[in-house]
Design a protein around this motif. Structure first.
Motif, PDB file in Angstrom:
ATOM      1  N   PRO A   1       0.800  -1.227   0.000  1.00 19.67           N
ATOM      2  CA  PRO A   1       0.000   0.000   0.000  1.00 19.67           C
ATOM      3  C   PRO A   1       0.833   1.279   0.000  1.00 19.67           C
ATOM      4  O   PRO A   1       0.330   2.345  -0.339  1.00 19.67           O
ATOM      5  N   ARG A   2       2.106   1.185   0.346  1.00 21.87           N
ATOM      6  CA  ARG A   2       2.972   2.370   0.347  1.00 21.87           C
ATOM      7  C   ARG A   2       3.566   2.655  -1.032  1.00 21.87           C
ATOM      8  O   ARG A   2       4.160   3.709  -1.234  1.00 21.87           O
ATOM      9  N   ALA A   3       3.406   1.752  -1.973  1.00 26.73           N
ATOM     10  CA  ALA A   3       4.023   1.892  -3.294  1.00 26.73           C
ATOM     11  C   ALA A   3       3.320   2.964  -4.122  1.00 26.73           C
ATOM     12  O   ALA A   3       2.123   3.209  -3.953  1.00 26.73           O
ATOM     13  N   PHE A   4       4.095   3.590  -5.009  1.00 26.72           N
ATOM     14  CA  PHE A   4       3.501   4.491  -5.988  1.00 26.72           C
ATOM     15  C   PHE A   4       3.112   3.635  -7.183  1.00 26.72           C
ATOM     16  O   PHE A   4       3.953   2.950  -7.767  1.00 26.72           O
ATOM     17  N   MET A   5       1.843   3.674  -7.543  1.00 26.99           N
ATOM     18  CA  MET A   5       1.367   2.830  -8.640  1.00 26.99           C
ATOM     19  C   MET A   5       0.658   3.683  -9.680  1.00 26.99           C
ATOM     20  O   MET A   5      -0.354   4.306  -9.395  1.00 26.99           O
ATOM     21  N   LEU A   6       1.235   3.707 -10.865  1.00 27.36           N
ATOM     22  CA  LEU A   6       0.567   4.310 -12.020  1.00 27.36           C
ATOM     23  C   LEU A   6       0.095   3.130 -12.847  1.00 27.36           C
ATOM     24  O   LEU A   6       0.850   2.572 -13.643  1.00 27.36           O
ATOM     25  N   LEU A   7      -1.129   2.721 -12.610  1.00 33.96           N
ATOM     26  CA  LEU A   7      -1.593   1.530 -13.309  1.00 33.96           C
ATOM     27  C   LEU A   7      -2.817   1.832 -14.144  1.00 33.96           C
ATOM     28  O   LEU A   7      -3.648   2.661 -13.797  1.00 33.96           O
ATOM     29  N   ARG A   8      -2.861   1.181 -15.247  1.00 31.69           N
ATOM     30  CA  ARG A   8      -4.001   1.241 -16.152  1.00 31.69           C
ATOM     31  C   ARG A   8      -4.405  -0.199 -16.425  1.00 31.69           C
ATOM     32  O   ARG A   8      -3.603  -1.008 -16.895  1.00 31.69           O
ATOM     33  N   SER A   9      -5.643  -0.515 -16.117  1.00 27.38           N
ATOM     34  CA  SER A   9      -6.122  -1.902 -16.190  1.00 27.38           C
ATOM     35  C   SER A   9      -6.085  -2.464 -17.602  1.00 27.38           C
ATOM     36  O   SER A   9      -6.015  -3.671 -17.783  1.00 27.38           O
ATOM     37  N   TYR A  10      -6.136  -1.617 -18.591  1.00 29.02           N
ATOM     38  CA  TYR A  10      -6.156  -2.078 -19.977  1.00 29.02           C
ATOM     39  C   TYR A  10      -4.755  -2.321 -20.543  1.00 29.02           C
ATOM     40  O   TYR A  10      -4.623  -2.705 -21.698  1.00 29.02           O
ATOM     41  N   ILE A  11      -3.718  -2.106 -19.754  1.00 28.93           N
ATOM     42  CA  ILE A  11      -2.344  -2.389 -20.184  1.00 28.93           C
ATOM     43  C   ILE A  11      -1.843  -3.557 -19.341  1.00 28.93           C
ATOM     44  O   ILE A  11      -1.663  -3.420 -18.133  1.00 28.93           O
ATOM     45  N   PRO A  12      -1.611  -4.708 -19.956  1.00 30.12           N
ATOM     46  CA  PRO A  12      -1.314  -5.913 -19.173  1.00 30.12           C
ATOM     47  C   PRO A  12       0.095  -5.986 -18.600  1.00 30.12           C
ATOM     48  O   PRO A  12       0.322  -6.700 -17.632  1.00 30.12           O
ATOM     49  N   THR A  13       1.070  -5.279 -19.159  1.00 32.12           N
ATOM     50  CA  THR A  13       2.455  -5.395 -18.702  1.00 32.12           C
ATOM     51  C   THR A  13       2.862  -4.152 -17.915  1.00 32.12           C
ATOM     52  O   THR A  13       2.224  -3.103 -18.008  1.00 32.12           O
ATOM     53  N   ALA A  14       3.948  -4.288 -17.147  1.00 30.33           N
ATOM     54  CA  ALA A  14       4.369  -3.172 -16.304  1.00 30.33           C
ATOM     55  C   ALA A  14       5.858  -3.280 -15.982  1.00 30.33           C
ATOM     56  O   ALA A  14       6.514  -4.270 -16.316  1.00 30.33           O
ATOM     57  N   LEU A  15       6.352  -2.254 -15.323  1.00 34.10           N
ATOM     58  CA  LEU A  15       7.720  -2.220 -14.822  1.00 34.10           C
ATOM     59  C   LEU A  15       7.646  -1.861 -13.336  1.00 34.10           C
ATOM     60  O   LEU A  15       6.945  -0.934 -12.951  1.00 34.10           O
ATOM     61  N   ARG A  16       8.349  -2.636 -12.522  1.00 34.26           N
ATOM     62  CA  ARG A  16       8.431  -2.358 -11.081  1.00 34.26           C
ATOM     63  C   ARG A  16       9.861  -1.962 -10.781  1.00 34.26           C
ATOM     64  O   ARG A  16      10.798  -2.701 -11.098  1.00 34.26           O
ATOM     65  N   VAL A  17      10.039  -0.795 -10.187  1.00 31.87           N
ATOM     66  CA  VAL A  17      11.375  -0.272  -9.905  1.00 31.87           C
ATOM     67  C   VAL A  17      11.478   0.025  -8.416  1.00 31.87           C
ATOM     68  O   VAL A  17      10.636   0.729  -7.856  1.00 31.87           O
ATOM     69  N   GLU A  18      12.506  -0.521  -7.779  1.00 31.37           N
ATOM     70  CA  GLU A  18      12.732  -0.276  -6.358  1.00 31.37           C
ATOM     71  C   GLU A  18      13.113   1.185  -6.132  1.00 31.37           C
ATOM     72  O   GLU A  18      13.818   1.781  -6.942  1.00 31.37           O
ATOM     73  N   VAL A  19      12.654   1.736  -5.026  1.00 29.81           N
ATOM     74  CA  VAL A  19      13.063   3.074  -4.600  1.00 29.81           C
ATOM     75  C   VAL A  19      14.120   2.888  -3.524  1.00 29.81           C
ATOM     76  O   VAL A  19      13.868   2.263  -2.491  1.00 29.81           O
ATOM     77  N   THR A  20      15.324   3.413  -3.780  1.00 25.13           N
ATOM     78  CA  THR A  20      16.454   3.203  -2.867  1.00 25.13           C
ATOM     79  C   THR A  20      16.724   4.395  -1.954  1.00 25.13           C
ATOM     80  O   THR A  20      17.609   4.315  -1.107  1.00 25.13           O
ATOM     81  N   ASP A  21      15.994   5.464  -2.109  1.00 26.25           N
ATOM     82  CA  ASP A  21      16.178   6.651  -1.284  1.00 26.25           C
ATOM     83  C   ASP A  21      15.755   6.336   0.154  1.00 26.25           C
ATOM     84  O   ASP A  21      14.597   6.011   0.401  1.00 26.25           O
TER      85      ASP A  21
END
Length: 148
Positions: free
Chosen positions: A100-120
């Motif tokens: 729940p703390r993650a920043f998520m820019l998601l669109r349900s009609y796009i099946p693929t994504a990129l997950r990037v760790e935040v190291t700050d």
């Protein structure tokens, strides 16, 4: 290096649904006459088109050393490992694996994504989840900026 830019446009079927909202508006106004019916058609379709256009106008970019995903602008120096997510993994990270703390820019009609760790260490956000049609290219663009 070629900068990365993508617009997460809404699918064509959503535009057809916007037209159907206009038809529904016309049918609602039908008992009041022809002009109100036309107003319902135009007004309903226009209002639905504005909603579809606003939702489908979000952009994902890698520019000036930052990942810009919608309203968020994250310096690449604050990002860690990028993970390309296929259809199944993206669905998992949108649902039961999601933090729940993650920043998520998601669109349900796009099946693929990129997950990037935040190291700050100052940022409580564990990762950034970005829906994208070409996660490999976005990952490569982030790697290219990081290598500079």
């Amino acid at each position: 290096m070629q900068p990365y830019e993508e617009r997460l446009t809404a699918p064509r079927s959503w535009w057809f649904i916007a037209f159907l909202v206009g038809v529904a508006g016309a049918l609602i106004m039908l008992p009041f006459g022809t002009l109100p019916m036309l107003g319902g058609l135009i007004g309903g379709a226009a209002a639905a088109a504005v909603v579809v256009s606003a939702y489908g106008s979000v952009r994902v970019r890698v520019v000036a050393g930052s990942l810009v995903a919608g309203e968020a602008k994250i310096p690449v120096s604050a990002l860690g490992t990028a993970e390309v997510l296929d259809r199944d993994e993206a669905a998992a990270w949108r649902t039961y694996k999601a933090d729940p703390r993650a920043f998520m820019l998601l669109r349900s009609y796009i099946p693929t994504a990129l997950r990037v760790e935040v190291t700050d260490p100052q940022d409580p956000t564990p990762y950034v989840y970005v829906s994208t049609r070409d996660p490999e290219a976005l990952s490569a663009a982030l790697s290219a900026v990081r290598a500079q």
